[in-house]
Design a protein around this motif. Structure first.
Motif, mmCIF file in Angstrom:
data_model
loop_
_atom_site.group_PDB
_atom_site.id
_atom_site.type_symbol
_atom_site.label_atom_id
_atom_site.label_comp_id
_atom_site.label_asym_id
_atom_site.label_seq_id
_atom_site.Cartn_x
_atom_site.Cartn_y
_atom_site.Cartn_z
ATOM 1 N N PHE A 22 42.727 34.512 53.316
ATOM 2 C CA PHE A 22 41.847 33.971 52.327
ATOM 3 C C PHE A 22 42.895 32.618 51.623
ATOM 4 O O PHE A 22 43.871 32.567 52.148
ATOM 5 C CB PHE A 22 41.556 34.890 51.101
ATOM 6 C CG PHE A 22 43.121 35.336 50.631
ATOM 7 C CD1 PHE A 22 43.557 34.787 49.652
ATOM 8 C CD2 PHE A 22 43.211 36.781 51.190
ATOM 9 C CE1 PHE A 22 44.916 35.545 49.395
ATOM 10 C CE2 PHE A 22 44.499 37.277 50.672
ATOM 11 C CZ PHE A 22 45.440 36.652 49.784
ATOM 12 N N THR A 23 42.040 31.895 50.868
ATOM 13 C CA THR A 23 42.820 30.655 50.447
ATOM 14 C C THR A 23 42.659 31.009 48.691
ATOM 15 O O THR A 23 41.301 31.040 48.284
ATOM 16 C CB THR A 23 42.365 29.442 50.743
ATOM 17 O OG1 THR A 23 42.478 29.561 52.336
ATOM 18 C CG2 THR A 23 42.896 28.234 50.072
ATOM 19 N N VAL A 24 43.419 30.694 48.088
ATOM 20 C CA VAL A 24 43.650 30.593 46.681
ATOM 21 C C VAL A 24 43.770 29.000 46.067
ATOM 22 O O VAL A 24 44.860 28.525 46.497
ATOM 23 C CB VAL A 24 44.818 31.571 45.866
ATOM 24 C CG1 VAL A 24 44.564 31.360 44.398
ATOM 25 C CG2 VAL A 24 44.461 32.926 46.224
ATOM 26 N N THR A 30 41.477 32.752 40.063
ATOM 27 C CA THR A 30 40.654 33.434 41.439
ATOM 28 C C THR A 30 41.017 35.057 41.168
ATOM 29 O O THR A 30 42.123 35.358 41.082
ATOM 30 C CB THR A 30 41.303 33.137 42.773
ATOM 31 O OG1 THR A 30 41.242 31.703 42.967
ATOM 32 C CG2 THR A 30 40.714 33.925 43.931
ATOM 33 N N PHE A 32 41.259 39.054 42.199
ATOM 34 C CA PHE A 32 41.573 39.554 43.222
ATOM 35 C C PHE A 32 40.982 41.185 43.056
ATOM 36 O O PHE A 32 41.942 41.696 42.356
ATOM 37 C CB PHE A 32 42.984 39.717 43.723
ATOM 38 C CG PHE A 32 43.303 40.312 45.071
ATOM 39 C CD1 PHE A 32 42.523 40.037 46.114
ATOM 40 C CD2 PHE A 32 44.707 40.624 45.279
ATOM 41 C CE1 PHE A 32 42.659 40.496 47.504
ATOM 42 C CE2 PHE A 32 45.018 41.057 46.566
ATOM 43 C CZ PHE A 32 43.871 41.012 47.430
ATOM 44 N N LYS A 40 45.788 45.543 47.037
ATOM 45 C CA LYS A 40 45.798 44.438 46.404
ATOM 46 C C LYS A 40 47.552 44.026 46.185
ATOM 47 O O LYS A 40 48.053 42.947 46.321
ATOM 48 C CB LYS A 40 45.162 44.458 45.085
ATOM 49 C CG LYS A 40 43.602 44.631 45.075
ATOM 50 C CD LYS A 40 42.955 44.645 43.593
ATOM 51 C CE LYS A 40 43.492 45.789 42.706
ATOM 52 N NZ LYS A 40 43.012 47.073 43.023
ATOM 53 N N HIS A 196 36.246 32.462 40.819
ATOM 54 C CA HIS A 196 35.983 32.776 42.136
ATOM 55 C C HIS A 196 36.499 34.114 42.419
ATOM 56 O O HIS A 196 37.632 34.571 41.790
ATOM 57 C CB HIS A 196 36.800 31.843 43.212
ATOM 58 C CG HIS A 196 36.484 31.822 44.499
ATOM 59 N ND1 HIS A 196 35.604 31.009 45.199
ATOM 60 C CD2 HIS A 196 36.941 32.735 45.671
ATOM 61 C CE1 HIS A 196 35.361 31.423 46.465
ATOM 62 N NE2 HIS A 196 36.300 32.457 46.655
ATOM 63 N N ILE A 198 37.969 37.282 45.272
ATOM 64 C CA ILE A 198 37.838 37.890 46.509
ATOM 65 C C ILE A 198 38.136 39.274 46.187
ATOM 66 O O ILE A 198 39.027 39.656 45.678
ATOM 67 C CB ILE A 198 39.598 37.321 47.124
ATOM 68 C CG1 ILE A 198 39.489 35.869 47.324
ATOM 69 C CG2 ILE A 198 40.035 37.994 48.282
ATOM 70 C CD1 ILE A 198 40.746 35.108 47.459
ATOM 71 N N LEU A 205 38.688 42.415 53.937
ATOM 72 C CA LEU A 205 38.035 41.471 52.889
ATOM 73 C C LEU A 205 36.634 41.960 53.086
ATOM 74 O O LEU A 205 35.987 42.179 54.044
ATOM 75 C CB LEU A 205 38.005 40.121 53.692
ATOM 76 C CG LEU A 205 37.614 38.937 52.643
ATOM 77 C CD1 LEU A 205 38.441 38.781 51.594
ATOM 78 C CD2 LEU A 205 37.520 37.710 53.435
ATOM 79 N N ASP A 208 34.532 36.931 49.539
ATOM 80 C CA ASP A 208 35.023 35.845 49.155
ATOM 81 C C ASP A 208 34.383 34.880 48.737
ATOM 82 O O ASP A 208 33.813 34.000 49.157
ATOM 83 C CB ASP A 208 36.211 35.347 50.323
ATOM 84 C CG ASP A 208 37.060 34.300 49.814
ATOM 85 O OD1 ASP A 208 36.962 33.721 48.853
ATOM 86 O OD2 ASP A 208 37.826 33.965 50.848
#
Lengths: 313, 279
Positions: A22-24, A30, A32, A40, A196, A198, A205, A208
């Motif tokens: 994933f990308t933050v 964001t 989680f 997590k 956003h 995730i 995952l 996302d």
């Protein structure tokens, strides 16, 4: 910017984080999300180089965390409120951390004021409430004025005023262009702060997506229709963009049509309706639906007790 | 308001490199110095260690002086004014060793270690800084205690004219050696704390090495004893305080070097594991 690629962590047989990518991004909060035990905290520890991944890699601002010359200025972290020696005062705790990187005492005082701990700054952290501990944890995260914040359940133990405060703080930090990565197991809290999300379950995952998509999917309404002529009605309703789920008891779950439209179609064909009711899934339900199979620790329900075949294990 | 403060902070700070912000060994040393000073428990444990070192030595000399007239001749022959004044080391080493363990295990038990290692993710600078700061403080304080114990003790003994002078053979070496020995015990504690990461386990292991190992070693066959006993960690280290020849001790500096080697080995092992293990 946090980038995780194929991040995996195994503890013996147990897999805590499973091939997570994933990308933050900077400038937004964001979320989680995941049930307890979803991986997590392990993921966050790997971001900070506290735990080494079994496979894969994660970088912050383009490099592994440990390779930065001033890590506190790259990532500020609140991993658990109790990452504090109970015998030390809040001020000395922050000062000792700041000293490693050459951050001055002026900044220590700044963050103490920022999180509202001025009055207890000279008191030993052992006597702090959970909420005060969280504030102190946040103060250490903000010490280096980092571009990235990684916060594990920051609202834990805060009172309603504290929760509102942290919500605004996170938004302000994101508005400054920082990447804010916040874990939570409460969807409703995330809906108010994150742009956003995730979502993870059992280390994998699950989603996302922008929070808007998530909310939209969650709030898509269905209409519950009960009719003695359910079969006939079903054939009349089905069409493009319209789905109808039915069961044997004469109940239809219709999506893509409003109550009014269904009522009119039924009237035009002289079909009897016993019930016509809009159903709206809450965000929480959507989240639970999404993570249902990924919940690791769940209390058995009566159904599961009597029907072991339905149990997750 | 929050936003305004944050914004001001950001503008004032700018990019880390431009403000000279980076982790250095010197800064980590400073951080550990702040940490060591800011815990009450450290202060009290250190006082206890220093207290043992001075009080027991002084007391031992005082009682010897008071009962000297009635002491048996063979006991008088075996008496060393230097050794008597430094006899507090055997209890002091427990307090200082425990403090050494706590310097690291205290961070693991409270979770502080995760904050520490987040600030210094290369990790080893933290271990070196802890060892250096704690070692230096211990060396200075135990040397002070050792000097007080020696000169105070000799003052008591002078009433019977059995006192030693610092210029006597081995006296200065024993006084300084006591401080060096205690510092090494403290560093052994630090190394064990980093290795075991648990206060109870670290202290138990330390006590095992300091107290139990010498006792157990008498269980080995008598013919082996000369080959085993001198090389035990604390027996080797204690040789630095010998004034008279001790059957089961190495030469003073050789013994201290052997003890130092043990300590450095454990420290090196803990460094390898600290780097490798998940925090």
């Amino acid at each position: 910017m946090i980038e995780a690629r194929g991040l995996t962590k195994r503890y013996g047989e147990k897999i805590a984080v499973d091939n997570l990518s994933f990308t933050v991004k900077p400038g937004i909060v964001t979320g989680f999300l995941g049930p307890n035990g979803a991986g997590k905290s392990t993921t966050m520890r790997m971001i900070l180089g506290l735990d080494a991944p079994t496979a894969g890699a994660v970088t912050v601002n383009g490099r592994p965390y440990a390779q930065h010359t001033a890590p506190l200025c790259e990532v500020g972290a609140l991993l658990e409120a109790r990452a504090i020696h109970t015998g030390r005062t809040a001020y000395n705790h922050l000062w000792a951390l700041a000293a490693t990187t050459g951050i001055g005492r002026k900044r220590v005082n700044e963050v103490i004021d920022l999180v509202g701990l001025r009055e207890v700054a000279k008191k030993r952290a052992g006597g702090f409430s959970l909420g005060m501990g969280q504030r102190l944890g946040l103060a250490s995260a903000l010490l280096g004025d980092p571009k990235i914040l990684v916060l594990d359940e920051p609202a834990n133990g805060l009172d309603p005023e504290g929760i509102l405060w942290i919500r605004n703080l996170l938004k302000d930090l994101a508005a400054e262009g920082k990447s804010v990565f916040v874990s939570s197991h409460l969807m409703s809290e995330m809906a108010l702060t994150a742009e956003h999300v995730i979502v993870v379950g059992r280390g994998k995952l699950i989603a996302d997506v922008p929070i808007a998509d998530f909310t939209q999917a969650a709030s898509a309404t269905t209409v519950r229709v009960r009719s003695p002529q359910a079969g006939g009605l079903r054939d009349l309703l089905v069409g493009p963009d319209i789905s109808v789920a039915s069961d044997s008891t004469g109940v239809l779950e219709v999506s893509g049509l409003t109550c009014d439209q269904i009522g009119e179609i039924a009237a035009a064909h002289s079909l009897t309706l016993f019930e016509l009711a809009p159903q709206q899934a809450s965000l929480e339900e959507a989240f639970m639906e999404l993570t249902r199979d990924a919940v690791q620790y769940r209390a058995s329900t009566a159904g599961e007790l009597t029907n072991p075949a339905r149990s997750p294990r | 308001m929050t936003s305004a403060i944050l914004h001001k902070g950001s503008v004032a700070l700018g990019h880390p490199a431009h403000r000279g912000l980076r982790v250095t060994q010197g800064r980590v040393l400073h951080s550990e110095w702040i940490k060591l000073r800011s815990l009450r428990s450290t202060f009290f444990t250190m006082i206890v260690g220093i207290g043992f070192m001075t009080a027991i030595g002084l007391l031992s000399c005082l009682t010897t002086a008071m009962s000297w007239a009635t002491t048996a001749p063979q006991e008088k022959a075996g008496f060393s004014a230097i050794t008597a004044s430094l006899s507090g080391f055997s209890l002091a080493q427990l307090a200082i060793g425990v403090l050494g363990v706590l310097v690291i295990s205290g961070e693991y038990s409270t979770g502080m270690i995760r904050a520490t290692l987040s600030a210094v993710p290369t990790r080893l600078p933290v271990l070196w800084a802890k060892a250096a700061v704690f070692g230096s403080v211990t060396l200075v304080l135990t040397l002070l205690a050792s000097l007080i114990a020696f000169f105070g003790g000799q003052a008591f003994l002078s009433s019977q004219h059995i006192q030693a002078a610092i210029s006597d053979p081995g006296a200065a070496r024993a006084v300084v050696g006591a401080a060096l020995y205690l510092t090494l015990v403290g560093l052994l504690g630090v190394a064990l704390g980093a290795l075991i990461r648990n206060t109870a386990g670290g202290i138990a292991t330390l006590f095992g090495i300091v107290l139990v190992l010498p006792l157990l070693s008498y269980a080995v066959p008598e013919t082996w004893q000369p080959n085993v006993l001198p090389y035990l960690p604390t027996s080797a280290g204690e040789a630095i305080m010998d004034v008279k020849t001790h059957v089961f001790h190495l030469a003073p500096w050789t013994g201290l070097a052997v003890f130092a080697l043990y300590t450095m080995t454990v420290l090196a092992a803990s460094a390898v594991l600290m780097k490798r293990r998940d925090a």
